[in-house]
Motif scaffolding. Structure first.
Motif, PDB file in Angstrom:
ATOM      1  N   PRO A 156      23.174   7.201  22.242  1.00 24.67           N
ATOM      2  CA  PRO A 156      22.043   7.864  21.572  1.00 24.67           C
ATOM      3  C   PRO A 156      20.852   8.122  22.485  1.00 24.67           C
ATOM      4  O   PRO A 156      20.132   9.106  22.294  1.00 24.67           O
ATOM      5  N   SER A 157      20.637   7.253  23.476  1.00 29.40           N
ATOM      6  CA  SER A 157      19.449   7.364  24.328  1.00 29.40           C
ATOM      7  C   SER A 157      19.624   8.351  25.474  1.00 29.40           C
ATOM      8  O   SER A 157      18.680   8.592  26.232  1.00 29.40           O
ATOM      9  N   ALA A 177      23.562  13.976  30.226  1.00 32.29           N
ATOM     10  CA  ALA A 177      23.800  12.616  30.724  1.00 32.29           C
ATOM     11  C   ALA A 177      25.041  12.003  30.086  1.00 32.29           C
ATOM     12  O   ALA A 177      25.794  11.268  30.746  1.00 32.29           O
ATOM     13  N   ASN A 178      25.277  12.284  28.805  1.00 33.88           N
ATOM     14  CA  ASN A 178      26.495  11.804  28.153  1.00 33.88           C
ATOM     15  C   ASN A 178      27.733  12.415  28.806  1.00 33.88           C
ATOM     16  O   ASN A 178      28.727  11.717  29.037  1.00 33.88           O
ATOM     17  N   LEU A 179      27.676  13.713  29.115  1.00 39.47           N
ATOM     18  CA  LEU A 179      28.814  14.371  29.743  1.00 39.47           C
ATOM     19  C   LEU A 179      29.157  13.740  31.091  1.00 39.47           C
ATOM     20  O   LEU A 179      30.325  13.601  31.451  1.00 39.47           O
ATOM     21  N   PRO A 228      22.125  13.156  20.954  1.00 40.76           N
ATOM     22  CA  PRO A 228      23.187  13.175  19.947  1.00 40.76           C
ATOM     23  C   PRO A 228      22.692  13.352  18.512  1.00 40.76           C
ATOM     24  O   PRO A 228      23.335  14.055  17.725  1.00 40.76           O
ATOM     25  N   GLU A 229      21.562  12.724  18.167  1.00 40.54           N
ATOM     26  CA  GLU A 229      21.068  12.822  16.787  1.00 40.54           C
ATOM     27  C   GLU A 229      20.644  14.240  16.422  1.00 40.54           C
ATOM     28  O   GLU A 229      20.496  14.562  15.232  1.00 40.54           O
ATOM     29  N   GLN A 230      20.468  15.091  17.425  1.00 46.48           N
ATOM     30  CA  GLN A 230      20.063  16.475  17.197  1.00 46.48           C
ATOM     31  C   GLN A 230      21.257  17.424  17.101  1.00 46.48           C
ATOM     32  O   GLN A 230      21.070  18.636  16.989  1.00 46.48           O
ATOM     33  N   LEU A 231      22.462  16.883  17.116  1.00 51.99           N
ATOM     34  CA  LEU A 231      23.677  17.694  17.123  1.00 51.99           C
ATOM     35  C   LEU A 231      24.437  17.566  15.805  1.00 51.99           C
ATOM     36  O   LEU A 231      24.359  16.535  15.133  1.00 51.99           O
TER      37      LEU A 231
END
Length: 223
Positions: A99-100, A105-107, A139-142
């Motif tokens: 989430p942060s 960055a997740n990719l 993520p929370e915006q997706l």
């Protein structure tokens, strides 16, 4: 041909004594490097359990699991984590995005851990997954479908030897799901990656090199 995944006489039960339910009954398979295999079965048949065992995330009663030549029953927790990091790409029904971290960055996260981060490759993945415009979001915006595509991109960006995918297109519409599966299979073929795909869709399963069906704890080859 080198095997990415070998299962030998794999057994798994839930419960004990008279209440025990055997979900995997001497399961055996051999998935060669660079090949795709679809795993189908009714809900509750044990497909996700089998995938979790292959990833070293769930214990089993007896048998053997060999990943890229490594018998995971011989691994301690640290060795198992290192093998997952370096060898396996996971796409499960829970997206497990951080989430942060932003989408970008997740990719990059798994690829950086594996020491295989390629910014140009990751950028191309994002474009082909239709998420290039989302790189600065969290993520929370997706939407659920967008999170699923990020999770798939994170897996592929690390160029793993084996991809374990549990209903990877389940949150996507048919056209988008087809495009994402096309990309997964294309990149897997290019990199010599093996793909084990759990799906309820016979149509998607038929696109893999081979298919097996899990019923009453045993793997069957569809006619």
């Amino acid at each position: 041909m080198t095997s990415a995944l070998i299962l030998e006489n794999l057994c798994k039960s839930f419960g004990s004594g008279a209440d025990a339910v055997q979900v995997l009954d001497h399961v055996a398979l051999d998935l060669p490097q660079g090949q795709s295999l679809a795993l189908t079965g009714d809900s509750g048949s044990g497909k996700s359990t089998l995938l979790h065992i292959c990833a070293g995330l769930e214990p089993f009663d007896r048998g053997k699991v060999v990943l890229a030549g490594h018998d995971i029953t011989q691994n301690d927790d640290a060795a198992g984590a290192a093998l997952r990091r370096d060898t396996i790409g996971l796409v499960f029904q829970q997206f497990n995005l951080i989430p942060s971290l932003t989408v970008a960055a997740n990719l990059a996260f798994q690829a950086r851990l594996a020491g295989r981060h390629d910014p140009d490759f990751t950028t191309e993945l994002a474009r082909r997954l239709g998420i290039a415009q989302l790189m600065s979001r969290y993520p929370e915006q997706l939407s659920g479908g967008q999170q699923q595509r990020v999770a798939i991109g994170r897996c592929l960006a690390a160029r793993p030897r084996l991809v374990l995918a549990d209903e990877p297109t389940g949150n996507l519409d048919e056209a988008t799901g087809d495009a994402v599966l096309d990309l997964m299979m294309e990149l897997a073929a290019q990199a010599g990656t093996a793909l084990l795909l759990v799906t309820h869709s016979t149509r998607l399963a038929q696109r893999c090199d081979s298919r097996v069906h899990l019923r009453a704890g045993k793997l069957q080859v569809p006619a």
